[in-house]
Design a protein around this motif. Sequence first.
Motif: not given
Length: 233
Positions: A14, A18, A24, A93, A207, A211, A214, A216, A222-224
């Motif tokens: 992170v 992202n 995101g 993610a 994942t 934390e 990312y 899902h 939130e992001g990849r």
Amino acid sequence: MTADGEVHVAFTSVRAGNLARHVGEQQRDAVASRRRGLEAHMGVGSGTLRFLDQVHSALVLDAAEHPADSAHAPTGDAWISRGGAEPLAVMVADCLPVLLVGQGQGSAPLITGAAHAGREGLIGGVLENTVTAMREHGAESVQAWVGPGVCGSCYEVPAAMHEELGTVRPALASQTTWGTPALDLRSEAEEILRELGAGIAELAGCTLEDETLYSHRRAPGEGRFAGLVWRAR
């Protein structure tokens, strides 16, 4: 992490932000800026890192046939690069990012590969197709790095899915730490790679639990983060 002194494999977190446009904050300029910063950190040319429009398929592309285009990524879920000429990325993610380096004999060039291996891709044959493509271009031996993904103790699924898939693919069958049906993507990916005769370098990381990555399932949209393989210049 470095493979054979020439090829690098790595996974972002992170901290890199992202890297996907479809999730995101939906700010294309911000994602483009992060990708350029990543390229600078990798030591590759601006705009040369290849990203895919991933659709959970088993389709493998030859990066040489798809020029870098920051606006229109080709659709597929795995890459190969002859000679490691193109730096490759796959975004994840919870699915597994699998990075591969193949070596030929004598003057045969090395082949790099990167695959997005989630449940559908693993079942559909994305790893088999990637290794096959690498061998068709001269890879005699293949080394794989299986990156962070949701672990078999966290990937809860419906009982019917667990029974259906676990019956035909025993390596997938698992159970969560709270006692419900689960799937173990890493175990299945490693089983496939072993059957293909590939060496496996396992990298820890779930994942859902970590934390710094990312997820899902933990934070949808939130992001990849990315798995990366590139040749040092």
